[in-house]
Design a protein around this motif. Structure first.
Motif, PDB file in Angstrom:
ATOM      1  N   SER A  91       0.798  -1.227   0.000  1.00  0.00           N
ATOM      2  CA  SER A  91       0.000   0.000   0.000  1.00  0.00           C
ATOM      3  C   SER A  91       0.832   1.279   0.000  1.00  0.00           C
ATOM      4  N   CYS A  92       2.077   1.196   0.424  1.00  0.00           N
ATOM      5  CA  CYS A  92       2.912   2.392   0.556  1.00  0.00           C
ATOM      6  C   CYS A  92       3.850   2.539  -0.640  1.00  0.00           C
ATOM      7  N   ASP A  93       3.930   3.744  -1.171  1.00  0.00           N
ATOM      8  CA  ASP A  93       4.784   3.996  -2.329  1.00  0.00           C
ATOM      9  C   ASP A  93       6.267   3.824  -2.022  1.00  0.00           C
ATOM     10  N   GLU A  94       6.686   4.254  -0.854  1.00  0.00           N
ATOM     11  CA  GLU A  94       8.099   4.154  -0.481  1.00  0.00           C
ATOM     12  C   GLU A  94       8.249   3.211   0.708  1.00  0.00           C
ATOM     13  N   ALA A  95       7.662   2.028   0.557  1.00  0.00           N
ATOM     14  CA  ALA A  95       7.633   1.055   1.651  1.00  0.00           C
ATOM     15  C   ALA A  95       9.029   0.549   1.989  1.00  0.00           C
ATOM     16  N   HIS A  96       9.216   0.256   3.265  1.00  0.00           N
ATOM     17  CA  HIS A  96      10.454  -0.358   3.754  1.00  0.00           C
ATOM     18  C   HIS A  96      10.269  -1.866   3.769  1.00  0.00           C
ATOM     19  N   MET A  97      11.367  -2.595   3.668  1.00  0.00           N
ATOM     20  CA  MET A  97      11.313  -4.037   3.890  1.00  0.00           C
ATOM     21  C   MET A  97      11.138  -4.253   5.385  1.00  0.00           C
TER      22      MET A  97
END
Length: 161
Positions: A91-97
């Motif tokens: 859902s997040c554009d700049e998601a973290h692992m």
């Protein structure tokens, strides 16, 4: 997190010939790059994830785990290096692992299976058909999001194949 894994290993220690084993987490290990004198084992289990940005929770049916293990016979000390493969929020554009959160029951099953591999490889035990480990606690169905799976990205995820 390390204490949970070390505790699970200690519970199985009677099967490891009185040697002391400890767990270290190492995000650099890969299945195709095992150091001399080390063995590897790959498994997977159900785990949950929480996005550090939007706090969304999701579950994954098969989160890959790589173990590298070695026994120093002279000191009776064994080391288990563990890499838990991460996933990112879709859902997040700049998601973290994000790190997986395994239920304690599944950590126990992963360790039980790992101990079988250690017994066969480090202690040269023939476990034959007695090497039947417990089943994982698993309560989800649904698609695997390969594009958000770290293990898929490096080609070792059984769900992405």
């Amino acid at each position: 997190m390390a204490e949970t894994w070390n505790s699970a290993v200690r519970q199985k220690s009677r099967e490891l010939h009185g040697d002391t084993w400890h767990v270290e987490f190492d995000d650099s290990i890969t299945p195709d790059n095992t150091a001399p004198g080390w063995f590897h084992y790959i498994s997977g289990s159900f785990a949950g994830f929480t996005c550090s940005l939007c706090k969304r929770y999701w579950a994954s049916k098969r989160v890959q785990v790589i173990f590298h293990f070695s026994l120093n016979s002279a000191s009776s000390l064994g080391t288990i290096k563990v890499r838990l493969f991460k996933q990112e929020c879709k859902s997040c554009d700049e998601a973290h692992m994000e790190d997986p959160n395994f239920p304690a029951e599944n950590i126990d099953v992963l360790v039980e299976r790992l101990v079988g591999k250690i017994r066969m490889r480090c202690y040269k035990e023939d476990l034959g058909s007695s090497n039947r480990a417990s089943k994982f606690y698993d309560k989800i169905e649904g698609p695997h999001e390969s594009s958000h799976c770290e293990a898929c990205r490096i080609g070792i995820c059984s769900q992405g194949k």
